[in-house]
Write a protein that holds these residues in place. Structure first.
Motif, PDB file in Angstrom:
ATOM      1  N   MET A 161      31.526  58.117  21.339  1.00 50.00           N
ATOM      2  CA  MET A 161      32.647  57.600  22.259  1.00 50.00           C
ATOM      3  C   MET A 161      32.797  56.253  22.289  1.00 50.00           C
ATOM      4  O   MET A 161      32.095  55.559  22.069  1.00 50.00           O
ATOM      5  N   ASP A 162      34.283  55.840  22.253  1.00 57.83           N
ATOM      6  CA  ASP A 162      34.458  54.484  22.153  1.00 57.83           C
ATOM      7  C   ASP A 162      34.558  53.955  23.593  1.00 57.83           C
ATOM      8  O   ASP A 162      35.287  54.562  24.567  1.00 57.83           O
ATOM      9  N   LEU A 163      34.155  52.506  23.836  1.00 59.51           N
ATOM     10  CA  LEU A 163      34.108  51.724  24.991  1.00 59.51           C
ATOM     11  C   LEU A 163      34.876  50.672  24.427  1.00 59.51           C
ATOM     12  O   LEU A 163      34.998  50.093  23.247  1.00 59.51           O
ATOM     13  N   LYS A 164      36.115  50.194  25.386  1.00 56.13           N
ATOM     14  CA  LYS A 164      36.903  48.970  25.079  1.00 56.13           C
ATOM     15  C   LYS A 164      36.711  48.078  26.012  1.00 56.13           C
ATOM     16  O   LYS A 164      36.699  48.228  27.329  1.00 56.13           O
ATOM     17  N   ARG A 165      36.426  46.846  25.666  1.00 53.51           N
ATOM     18  CA  ARG A 165      36.024  45.498  26.311  1.00 53.51           C
ATOM     19  C   ARG A 165      37.333  45.253  27.065  1.00 53.51           C
ATOM     20  O   ARG A 165      38.487  45.079  26.356  1.00 53.51           O
ATOM     21  N   ILE A 166      37.330  44.823  28.168  1.00 54.19           N
ATOM     22  CA  ILE A 166      38.454  44.516  28.973  1.00 54.19           C
ATOM     23  C   ILE A 166      38.410  42.654  29.262  1.00 54.19           C
ATOM     24  O   ILE A 166      37.292  42.288  29.613  1.00 54.19           O
ATOM     25  N   ASP A 167      39.405  42.128  28.858  1.00 53.46           N
ATOM     26  CA  ASP A 167      39.310  40.697  28.698  1.00 53.46           C
ATOM     27  C   ASP A 167      39.351  40.280  29.915  1.00 53.46           C
ATOM     28  O   ASP A 167      39.966  40.660  31.018  1.00 53.46           O
ATOM     29  N   GLY A 168      38.595  39.128  30.560  1.00 55.14           N
ATOM     30  CA  GLY A 168      38.578  38.015  31.559  1.00 55.14           C
ATOM     31  C   GLY A 168      37.564  38.524  32.584  1.00 55.14           C
ATOM     32  O   GLY A 168      36.906  39.512  32.581  1.00 55.14           O
ATOM     33  N   LEU A 169      37.601  37.614  33.430  1.00 50.55           N
ATOM     34  CA  LEU A 169      36.557  37.755  34.890  1.00 50.55           C
ATOM     35  C   LEU A 169      37.214  38.677  35.817  1.00 50.55           C
ATOM     36  O   LEU A 169      38.392  38.295  36.080  1.00 50.55           O
ATOM     37  N   LEU A 170      36.496  39.464  36.408  1.00 52.53           N
ATOM     38  CA  LEU A 170      37.201  40.087  37.670  1.00 52.53           C
ATOM     39  C   LEU A 170      36.299  39.794  39.112  1.00 52.53           C
ATOM     40  O   LEU A 170      35.407  39.373  39.016  1.00 52.53           O
ATOM     41  N   THR A 171      37.119  40.065  40.117  1.00 49.72           N
ATOM     42  CA  THR A 171      36.647  39.911  41.376  1.00 49.72           C
ATOM     43  C   THR A 171      36.627  41.304  42.099  1.00 49.72           C
ATOM     44  O   THR A 171      37.724  42.064  41.956  1.00 49.72           O
ATOM     45  N   VAL A 172      35.686  41.625  43.010  1.00 52.36           N
ATOM     46  CA  VAL A 172      35.732  42.823  44.056  1.00 52.36           C
ATOM     47  C   VAL A 172      35.785  42.240  45.240  1.00 52.36           C
ATOM     48  O   VAL A 172      34.914  41.511  45.568  1.00 52.36           O
ATOM     49  N   CYS A 173      36.778  42.878  45.984  1.00 52.40           N
ATOM     50  CA  CYS A 173      36.995  42.106  47.216  1.00 52.40           C
ATOM     51  C   CYS A 173      37.307  43.436  48.173  1.00 52.40           C
ATOM     52  O   CYS A 173      37.941  44.306  48.055  1.00 52.40           O
ATOM     53  N   LYS A 174      37.198  42.777  49.720  1.00 54.42           N
ATOM     54  CA  LYS A 174      37.756  43.546  50.529  1.00 54.42           C
ATOM     55  C   LYS A 174      38.771  43.011  51.288  1.00 54.42           C
ATOM     56  O   LYS A 174      38.790  41.647  51.499  1.00 54.42           O
ATOM     57  N   LEU A 175      40.010  43.417  51.592  1.00 55.48           N
ATOM     58  CA  LEU A 175      41.103  43.056  52.219  1.00 55.48           C
ATOM     59  C   LEU A 175      41.275  43.586  53.710  1.00 55.48           C
ATOM     60  O   LEU A 175      40.905  44.804  53.830  1.00 55.48           O
ATOM     61  N   LYS A 176      42.125  42.671  54.322  1.00 57.13           N
ATOM     62  CA  LYS A 176      42.517  43.317  55.550  1.00 57.13           C
ATOM     63  C   LYS A 176      43.863  44.087  55.656  1.00 57.13           C
ATOM     64  O   LYS A 176      44.130  44.942  56.326  1.00 57.13           O
ATOM     65  N   SER A 177      44.638  43.591  54.658  1.00 63.11           N
ATOM     66  CA  SER A 177      45.916  44.275  54.545  1.00 63.11           C
ATOM     67  C   SER A 177      46.231  44.221  52.754  1.00 63.11           C
ATOM     68  O   SER A 177      45.796  43.403  51.949  1.00 63.11           O
ATOM     69  N   THR A 178      47.080  44.983  52.453  1.00 66.92           N
ATOM     70  CA  THR A 178      47.669  45.078  51.169  1.00 66.92           C
ATOM     71  C   THR A 178      48.867  44.176  50.997  1.00 66.92           C
ATOM     72  O   THR A 178      49.342  43.917  49.904  1.00 66.92           O
ATOM     73  N   ALA A 179      49.293  43.471  51.796  1.00 71.52           N
ATOM     74  CA  ALA A 179      50.482  42.703  51.892  1.00 71.52           C
ATOM     75  C   ALA A 179      50.436  41.272  50.944  1.00 71.52           C
ATOM     76  O   ALA A 179      51.498  40.962  50.285  1.00 71.52           O
ATOM     77  N   ASP A 180      49.160  41.121  50.701  1.00 70.06           N
ATOM     78  CA  ASP A 180      48.886  39.490  49.880  1.00 70.06           C
ATOM     79  C   ASP A 180      48.619  40.300  48.250  1.00 70.06           C
ATOM     80  O   ASP A 180      48.799  39.165  47.553  1.00 70.06           O
ATOM     81  N   ILE A 181      48.846  41.502  48.002  1.00 65.23           N
ATOM     82  CA  ILE A 181      48.552  42.000  46.649  1.00 65.23           C
ATOM     83  C   ILE A 181      49.936  41.580  46.107  1.00 65.23           C
ATOM     84  O   ILE A 181      50.931  42.369  46.043  1.00 65.23           O
ATOM     85  N   ASP A 182      49.909  40.959  44.751  1.00 61.93           N
ATOM     86  CA  ASP A 182      50.984  40.964  43.865  1.00 61.93           C
ATOM     87  C   ASP A 182      50.868  41.802  42.723  1.00 61.93           C
ATOM     88  O   ASP A 182      50.143  41.482  41.684  1.00 61.93           O
ATOM     89  N   LEU A 183      51.327  42.870  42.813  1.00 62.03           N
ATOM     90  CA  LEU A 183      51.495  43.858  41.881  1.00 62.03           C
ATOM     91  C   LEU A 183      51.898  43.526  40.443  1.00 62.03           C
ATOM     92  O   LEU A 183      51.744  44.325  39.483  1.00 62.03           O
ATOM     93  N   SER A 184      52.746  42.380  40.226  1.00 63.40           N
ATOM     94  CA  SER A 184      53.334  42.133  39.139  1.00 63.40           C
ATOM     95  C   SER A 184      52.395  41.864  37.973  1.00 63.40           C
ATOM     96  O   SER A 184      52.496  41.865  36.804  1.00 63.40           O
ATOM     97  N   HIS A 185      50.924  41.492  38.338  1.00 66.03           N
ATOM     98  CA  HIS A 185      50.193  41.034  37.442  1.00 66.03           C
ATOM     99  C   HIS A 185      49.398  42.523  36.636  1.00 66.03           C
ATOM    100  O   HIS A 185      49.759  43.629  37.196  1.00 66.03           O
ATOM    101  N   ASP A 186      48.939  42.060  35.586  1.00 63.55           N
ATOM    102  CA  ASP A 186      48.522  43.580  34.678  1.00 63.55           C
ATOM    103  C   ASP A 186      47.398  44.234  35.157  1.00 63.55           C
ATOM    104  O   ASP A 186      47.072  45.298  34.477  1.00 63.55           O
ATOM    105  N   PHE A 187      46.420  43.699  35.989  1.00 64.63           N
ATOM    106  CA  PHE A 187      45.280  44.526  36.181  1.00 64.63           C
ATOM    107  C   PHE A 187      44.825  44.715  37.621  1.00 64.63           C
ATOM    108  O   PHE A 187      44.297  43.593  38.291  1.00 64.63           O
ATOM    109  N   TYR A 188      44.805  45.768  38.353  1.00 59.56           N
ATOM    110  CA  TYR A 188      44.575  46.058  39.637  1.00 59.56           C
ATOM    111  C   TYR A 188      43.966  47.426  39.845  1.00 59.56           C
ATOM    112  O   TYR A 188      44.408  48.482  39.145  1.00 59.56           O
TER     113      TYR A 188
END
Length: 121
Positions: free
Chosen positions: A1-28
């Motif tokens: 089975m193949d596994l693909k590395r995802i570039d970059g560092l990630l954050t896991v967070c808890k939010l009060k609202s979805t209003a601040d999420i900018d969905l134009s970025h490529d990874f969410y």
């Protein structure tokens, strides 16, 4: 089975609202339940207003589209990593699974999986 590395560092967070999420970025990943709103994103895309956050995650994904009838794929990967004392944060999409590990465990995780027959791209 193949596994693909995802570039970059990630954050896991808890939010009060979805209003601040900018969905134009490529990874969410957004998870919303009756108890919380969780977000996984690139460190640099973390919203300014978070309730809690944990930076420094790396990720890989299981390549290809996984049929819903397949059983035990995530369980096997998580077992290998658990045997190597590597904690995970897993996220599933319609097509596949993503496994996140802390940055300082990422190379050890990939090595353990390679030793168990996984091909890392």
């Amino acid at each position: 089975m193949d596994l693909k590395r995802i570039d970059g560092l990630l954050t896991v967070c808890k939010l009060k609202s979805t209003a601040d999420i900018d969905l134009s970025h490529d990874f969410y990943f957004i998870g919303k339940t009756d108890e919380e709103i969780s977000l996984v994103c690139k460190n640099e895309d973390t919203p300014a207003e978070t309730l809690e956050s944990d930076d420094g995650w790396r990720a890989f994904r299981i390549q290809g589209t996984l049929d819903f009838s397949l059983i035990g794929i995530l369980a096997k990967i998580s077992s290998i990593l658990a045997e190597n004392k590597i904690g995970i944060f897993a996220v599933s999409t319609y097509n596949t699974d993503y496994i996140l590990v802390k940055e300082n465990s990422f190379e050890a995780a990939l090595l353990a999986l390679q030793k168990n027959g996984y091909n890392v791209l």
